[in-house]
Design an enzyme around this catalytic site. Structure first.
Site, PDB file in Angstrom:
ATOM      1  N   GLY A   1       0.807  -1.210   0.000  1.00  0.00           N
ATOM      2  CA  GLY A   1       0.000   0.000   0.000  1.00  0.00           C
ATOM      3  C   GLY A   1       0.840   1.259   0.000  1.00  0.00           C
ATOM      4  O   GLY A   1       0.320   2.357   0.042  1.00  0.00           O
ATOM      5  N   CYS A   2       2.139   1.114  -0.066  1.00  0.00           N
ATOM      6  CA  CYS A   2       3.032   2.254  -0.087  1.00  0.00           C
ATOM      7  C   CYS A   2       3.444   2.485  -1.530  1.00  0.00           C
ATOM      8  O   CYS A   2       4.098   1.652  -2.131  1.00  0.00           O
ATOM      9  CB  CYS A   2       4.264   1.923   0.781  1.00  0.00           C
ATOM     10  SG  CYS A   2       5.472   3.208   0.862  1.00  0.00           S
ATOM     11  N   VAL A   3       3.002   3.615  -2.115  1.00  0.00           N
ATOM     12  CA  VAL A   3       3.262   3.805  -3.554  1.00  0.00           C
ATOM     13  C   VAL A   3       4.447   4.730  -3.814  1.00  0.00           C
ATOM     14  O   VAL A   3       4.902   5.420  -2.921  1.00  0.00           O
ATOM     15  CB  VAL A   3       2.019   4.361  -4.285  1.00  0.00           C
ATOM     16  CG1 VAL A   3       1.062   3.219  -4.594  1.00  0.00           C
ATOM     17  CG2 VAL A   3       1.322   5.417  -3.461  1.00  0.00           C
TER      18      VAL A   3
END
Lengths: 98, 111, 120
Positions: free
Chosen positions: B109-111
């Site tokens: 979920g870390c872009v």
């Protein structure tokens, strides 16, 4: 004939259909099909009946992955990948149920 | 940097510099990645890196920053469990930068 | 941002298909948006929470420990369907995480109060 089933018996009808026409064949449960061979499972009764008359195998790595290797029903035989290959080689033909 | 070389051994990394194989990690590799990231590793840095490795070992994921902050606060105390402290140690983001040094994948979920 | 009620319905066993892992990843991402998230495990989906998974033999990542991380992501509403547990001879003791066991009637109500339902 070796019948191979890889889908859960509570999700697909492949185990039921296979048991109808297994004849003198051998059954191998792999992937999500192994749950059916666990104690107390809704399909374990009919599987026990077949296991009393025919050879029924389950693939151990798939049982371990799913955390059910310690709750297999009586009469079902465990095989590893090598045993899987032997079963395919020993049987004149094989049906992988979809 | 597709690959890095540390002490004569080659380690595979992805295009962003994360180790491809978790098992490749050791403290020399961590030091090397930290240098590339311009992070001067102190005991406080190692504490966070080791915490992340323990977290991954237990849950099989790299935590989101918010989750990491909370978990560190619980284990190492509130003076460390806040984003100011963690961003001072890892200016480009504790999750991204510390995970990279810890040899973990990028947090989900870390872009 | 207003809070909506999101529910993830998990009905597949792990490893045989990719649904369980995909759902878990979406759930973890959703957690960043501070929504009211519920997870339901029914049919073969209850097997996702089975203790004792060892995936070395199938050379697949064992993602079952990640369900225990959900609490840290403030995802604490985990429900399982009682009938699905019974059909598989599973009890709460067989599961990796604390869950609330619901009857079919209770599940119906839970479904009806959601804003968004995602099925895996």
């Amino acid at each position: 004939m070796l019948h191979i089933i890889n889908k859960s018996s509570l999700e697909r009808g492949s185990l039921d259909s296979c048991l109808e026409l297994i004849g003198t064949g051998t059954l191998l449960l792999i992937e999500d099909a192994v749950y059916a061979a666990t104690r107390g499972h809704a399909s374990s009764g009919k599987l026990s009946e077949i296991a009393a008359k025919r050879n029924v195998f389950v693939l151990v790595p798939d049982c371990e992955a799913r955390g059910v290797a310690d709750r297999l029903i009586e009469g079902v035989k465990a095989v590893d990948y090598g045993g899987f290959v032997d079963l395919v080689a020993e049987n004149p033909n094989c049906h992988s149920w979809l | 940097m597709p690959n890095i070389e540390v002490n004569g051994k080659t380690y595979e990394t992805d295009e962003e510099g994360y180790l491809v194989n978790l098992g490749d990690w050791n403290t020399d590799v961590a030091d090397f990645i930290a240098k590339v990231e311009n992070v001067d590793m102190t005991d406080q840095h190692w504490e966070v890196v080791n915490f992340l490795r323990q977290y991954y070992d237990e849950y099989q994921i790299a935590p989101a920053v918010r989750v990491l902050t909370k978990a560190i606060g619980k284990t190492l105390g509130p003076e460390k469990g806040n984003s100011q402290y963690l961003y001072e140690l890892f200016p480009y983001g504790p999750a991204k930068q510390a995970c990279k040094i810890a040899g973990l994948p990028k947090p989900t979920g870390c872009v | 941002m207003t809070t909506k009620k999101f529910m993830f319905v998990n009905r597949k066993a792990p490893y045989g298909t990719v649904y369980a892992l995909e759902s878990l990843e979406v759930v973890l991402i959703t957690a960043a948006f501070d929504q009211d998230v519920s997870l339901v495990f029914m049919d073969d989906g209850v097997y996702q929470l089975k203790k004792g998974q060892q995936t070395k033999g199938i050379e697949h990542k064992n993602f079952s420990p990640t369900y225990r991380a959900l609490e840290g992501y403030d995802i604490e509403k985990l429900y399982v369907d009682r009938e699905s547990m019974t059909a598989r001879s599973l009890t709460e003791d067989d599961l990796l995480v604390p869950v609330t066991v619901l009857s079919r009637d209770q599940l119906t109500s839970l479904f009806e109060e959601q804003d968004v339902v995602l099925s895996f």
